[in-house]
Scaffold this motif. Structure first.
Motif, PDB file in Angstrom:
ATOM      1  N   ARG A  61       0.831  -1.203   0.000  1.00 14.24           N
ATOM      2  CA  ARG A  61       0.000   0.000   0.000  1.00 14.24           C
ATOM      3  C   ARG A  61       0.866   1.254   0.000  1.00 14.24           C
ATOM      4  O   ARG A  61       0.569   2.230  -0.697  1.00 14.24           O
ATOM      5  CB  ARG A  61      -0.928   0.004   1.223  1.00 14.24           C
ATOM      6  CG  ARG A  61      -1.888   1.188   1.148  1.00 14.24           C
ATOM      7  CD  ARG A  61      -2.789   1.286   2.345  1.00 14.24           C
ATOM      8  NE  ARG A  61      -3.485   2.566   2.272  1.00 14.24           N
ATOM      9  CZ  ARG A  61      -4.053   3.167   3.296  1.00 14.24           C
ATOM     10  NH1 ARG A  61      -4.011   2.609   4.484  1.00 14.24           N
ATOM     11  NH2 ARG A  61      -4.649   4.337   3.151  1.00 14.24           N
ATOM     12  N   HIS A  98       0.880   3.930  -2.977  1.00 14.11           N
ATOM     13  CA  HIS A  98       0.525   5.327  -2.712  1.00 14.11           C
ATOM     14  C   HIS A  98       1.592   6.266  -3.268  1.00 14.11           C
ATOM     15  O   HIS A  98       1.269   7.279  -3.911  1.00 14.11           O
ATOM     16  CB  HIS A  98       0.359   5.539  -1.208  1.00 14.11           C
ATOM     17  CG  HIS A  98       0.251   6.974  -0.810  1.00 14.11           C
ATOM     18  ND1 HIS A  98      -0.827   7.768  -1.113  1.00 14.11           N
ATOM     19  CD2 HIS A  98       1.128   7.790  -0.134  1.00 14.11           C
ATOM     20  CE1 HIS A  98      -0.643   8.978  -0.648  1.00 14.11           C
ATOM     21  NE2 HIS A  98       0.532   9.028  -0.052  1.00 14.11           N
ATOM     22  N   LYS A 138       1.387   6.408  -6.972  1.00 11.43           N
ATOM     23  CA  LYS A 138       0.219   7.191  -7.377  1.00 11.43           C
ATOM     24  C   LYS A 138       0.512   8.679  -7.346  1.00 11.43           C
ATOM     25  O   LYS A 138       0.044   9.447  -8.200  1.00 11.43           O
ATOM     26  CB  LYS A 138      -0.957   6.847  -6.459  1.00 11.43           C
ATOM     27  CG  LYS A 138      -2.246   7.602  -6.765  1.00 11.43           C
ATOM     28  CD  LYS A 138      -3.327   7.201  -5.775  1.00 11.43           C
ATOM     29  CE  LYS A 138      -4.595   8.017  -5.979  1.00 11.43           C
ATOM     30  NZ  LYS A 138      -5.625   7.665  -4.962  1.00 11.43           N
ATOM     31  N   LEU A 139       1.301   9.105  -6.348  1.00 12.67           N
ATOM     32  CA  LEU A 139       1.661  10.516  -6.250  1.00 12.67           C
ATOM     33  C   LEU A 139       2.685  10.927  -7.299  1.00 12.67           C
ATOM     34  O   LEU A 139       2.899  12.113  -7.531  1.00 12.67           O
ATOM     35  CB  LEU A 139       2.220  10.815  -4.855  1.00 12.67           C
ATOM     36  CG  LEU A 139       1.234  10.775  -3.681  1.00 12.67           C
ATOM     37  CD1 LEU A 139       1.949  11.108  -2.378  1.00 12.67           C
ATOM     38  CD2 LEU A 139       0.069  11.725  -3.891  1.00 12.67           C
ATOM     39  N   GLU A 193      -4.070  14.214  -1.570  1.00 11.33           N
ATOM     40  CA  GLU A 193      -4.704  13.175  -0.752  1.00 11.33           C
ATOM     41  C   GLU A 193      -4.720  13.566   0.715  1.00 11.33           C
ATOM     42  O   GLU A 193      -5.692  13.316   1.426  1.00 11.33           O
ATOM     43  CB  GLU A 193      -3.985  11.837  -0.953  1.00 11.33           C
ATOM     44  CG  GLU A 193      -4.751  10.684  -0.322  1.00 11.33           C
ATOM     45  CD  GLU A 193      -4.283   9.334  -0.815  1.00 11.33           C
ATOM     46  OE1 GLU A 193      -4.573   8.337  -0.124  1.00 11.33           O
ATOM     47  OE2 GLU A 193      -3.637   9.261  -1.877  1.00 11.33           O
ATOM     48  N   ASP A 227      -8.192  13.922   2.805  1.00 10.84           N
ATOM     49  CA  ASP A 227      -8.436  13.245   4.078  1.00 10.84           C
ATOM     50  C   ASP A 227      -8.838  14.252   5.155  1.00 10.84           C
ATOM     51  O   ASP A 227      -9.741  13.996   5.956  1.00 10.84           O
ATOM     52  CB  ASP A 227      -7.184  12.492   4.530  1.00 10.84           C
ATOM     53  CG  ASP A 227      -6.975  11.191   3.773  1.00 10.84           C
ATOM     54  OD1 ASP A 227      -7.851  10.831   2.953  1.00 10.84           O
ATOM     55  OD2 ASP A 227      -5.932  10.536   3.988  1.00 10.84           O
ATOM     56  N   HIS A 283       3.601  13.496   2.571  1.00 12.04           N
ATOM     57  CA  HIS A 283       3.231  12.491   1.575  1.00 12.04           C
ATOM     58  C   HIS A 283       2.695  11.218   2.209  1.00 12.04           C
ATOM     59  O   HIS A 283       2.424  10.242   1.502  1.00 12.04           O
ATOM     60  CB  HIS A 283       4.428  12.181   0.673  1.00 12.04           C
ATOM     61  CG  HIS A 283       5.686  11.801   1.387  1.00 12.04           C
ATOM     62  ND1 HIS A 283       6.187  12.507   2.443  1.00 12.04           N
ATOM     63  CD2 HIS A 283       6.558  10.772   1.200  1.00 12.04           C
ATOM     64  CE1 HIS A 283       7.304  11.949   2.869  1.00 12.04           C
ATOM     65  NE2 HIS A 283       7.545  10.892   2.139  1.00 12.04           N
ATOM     66  N   LEU A 287      -3.268   6.573   5.787  1.00  7.11           N
ATOM     67  CA  LEU A 287      -2.114   5.682   5.802  1.00  7.11           C
ATOM     68  C   LEU A 287      -1.399   5.751   7.152  1.00  7.11           C
ATOM     69  O   LEU A 287      -0.928   4.734   7.678  1.00  7.11           O
ATOM     70  CB  LEU A 287      -1.157   6.050   4.664  1.00  7.11           C
ATOM     71  CG  LEU A 287       0.093   5.187   4.498  1.00  7.11           C
ATOM     72  CD1 LEU A 287      -0.274   3.712   4.375  1.00  7.11           C
ATOM     73  CD2 LEU A 287       0.885   5.640   3.268  1.00  7.11           C
TER      74      LEU A 287
END
Length: 412
Positions: free
Chosen positions: A20, A24, A27-28, A54, A58, A264, A269
């Motif tokens: 994960r 992540h 993805k960034l 993100e 959140d 980040h 997370l």
């Protein structure tokens, strides 16, 4: 002794958590540099905003109930463009107390920032910046305890470790600093930044913190506000650069941070990393209390990475913030080195005096050449504190695309 590598089976909770984290970061847009550190996709302002996407999403999810309750009550304090008369702007600082509607307004305004803001820690002075000409909100200011280790600050002061330990009490950090629409469209951010260095802030600091006892050291400290630091989350700042009124500089650039941090790692997370440490009965999972410093979150992530066998270099995101200092006292550096005993506030101006200078220097000329601010409607503020998707917006939009849409709304 050589450290043993951590071997994790592909189907364990640890392995899923590692996948994960990697997913992540991909993805960034982060890549791995040749030395194992993270390499950001770009250093442009648009890219940096997208990297915070993100984390900001959140945060807005967490504040969704608050926004729904507060916005109808507080929306009227945000101006329409037609209600702003640049030649008559009259700034005033209001010190915010916890548990008041002013505190709710501060919180609501801070949620409109494209880069999520900190809540600060330790000593805090929070301000609403009002325009007394129309009773509307210009912007917000929050001053709090500075980070203990900041290389560029310590070098420019000429501090030894002992000096810093004894005199950091005379320094604050502006961790929230800016204007809200439509004032940000006419360089209201420059006005707000200059208001940090005023007699009113000096007096508020003296009343609240001039004769207090340190929570950690337990020693009585006669603090004198000598220096304020701040940093630009988007690299070099067009608002903070060349910030002078007459011959007086208000913010001076002194260098960049080294690009370490945790922005980040979003809250969702981070919660999983804490849960992982909790299951391992690691001390950091629930160790957050005052006195442990502002780096608790960073240390917690580092501990989880270490347990997962992830290099701590993954906390070096490579986005350096430009750091600025506001020398509040004219003898600030001497006082912080111990060469002077008493802060000298020669030439310090009041809020109204700074407001008059900033109005003539920046806001009136900008309003004459950039008239878009007149079209701003306070109802548009709701879009800045939510991620409600419009009917025409594709759900596949990238963070950068959504950021561009937000910039179209704010004119920033």
């Amino acid at each position: 002794m050589k450290k043993r590598a951590v071997v994790i089976s592909a189907f364990t909770p640890e392995a899923r958590l590692k996948r994960r984290i990697r997913g992540h970061l991909r993805k960034l847009g982060f890549e791995h540099g040749p030395d194992g550190t993270l390499a950001p996709p770009s250093s442009s302002k648009e890219s940096i905003r997208a990297l915070h996407f993100e984390q900001r999403r959140d945060g807005l999810k967490d504040h969704r109930v608050f926004v729904r309750a507060a916005l109808p009550k507080l929306e009227a304090y945000f101006a329409n463009g037609s209600e702003v008369d640049p030649e008559k702007i009259q700034p005033r600082l209001e010190l915010v107390e916890a548990g008041t509607w002013q505190s709710d307004l501060f919180r609501l305004a801070s949620l409109s920032w494209s880069v999520p803001v900190s809540y600060g820690f330790g000593r805090r002075l929070r301000y609403l910046v009002w325009d007394d000409n129309n009773g509307k909100l210009i912007g917000i200011i929050a001053l709090g305890d500075p980070v203990y280790n900041l290389r560029v600050r310590d070098e420019v002061i000429g501090w030894t470790v002992k000096d810093r330990s004894k005199r950091l009490v005379n320094v604050l950090d502006a961790y929230v600093l800016g204007a809200v629409p439509p004032y940000n469209m006419i360089l209201g951010g420059k006005l707000v930044a200059c208001l940090v260095r005023t007699k009113e802030v000096r007096d508020d600091f003296a009343r609240k913190y001039g004769n207090t006892r340190g929570i950690i050291s337990k020693k009585k400290k006669r603090a004198q506000l000598a220096l304020i630091t701040t940093s630009s989350s988007l690299g070099r700042s067009s608002v903070y650069n060349r910030l002078k009124l007459g011959s007086q500089p208000y913010l001076t650039p002194i260098g960049y941070t080294q690009g370490w941090g945790h922005f980040h790692v979003p809250d969702s997370l981070f919660a999983d990393l804490r849960d992982y440490l909790r299951k391992k009965r690691h001390g950091y999972w629930d160790g957050h209390k005052f006195g442990e410093g502002p780096n608790w979150r960073l240390r917690t992530i580092r501990a989880a990475f270490d347990a997962l066998g992830i290099k701590p270099d993954w906390l070096k995101h490579g986005i350096g913030r430009e750091v600025y200092i506001c020398e509040f006292a004219s003898n600030a550096r001497k006082l912080l080195r111990g060469e002077s005993k008493k802060a000298i506030y020669r030439g310090l101006k009041s809020v109204s005096e700074v407001g008059a200078l900033a109005r003539a220097r920046w806001m009136v000329p900008r309003a004459q050449t950039r008239t878009e601010y007149k079209d701003w409607k306070r109802e548009q503020f709701a879009a800045l504190v939510s991620f409600r998707r419009s009917r025409n917006e594709e759900p596949t939009n990238t963070p950068a695309q959504i950021v561009r849409k937000r910039e179209t709304i704010t004119g920033s």
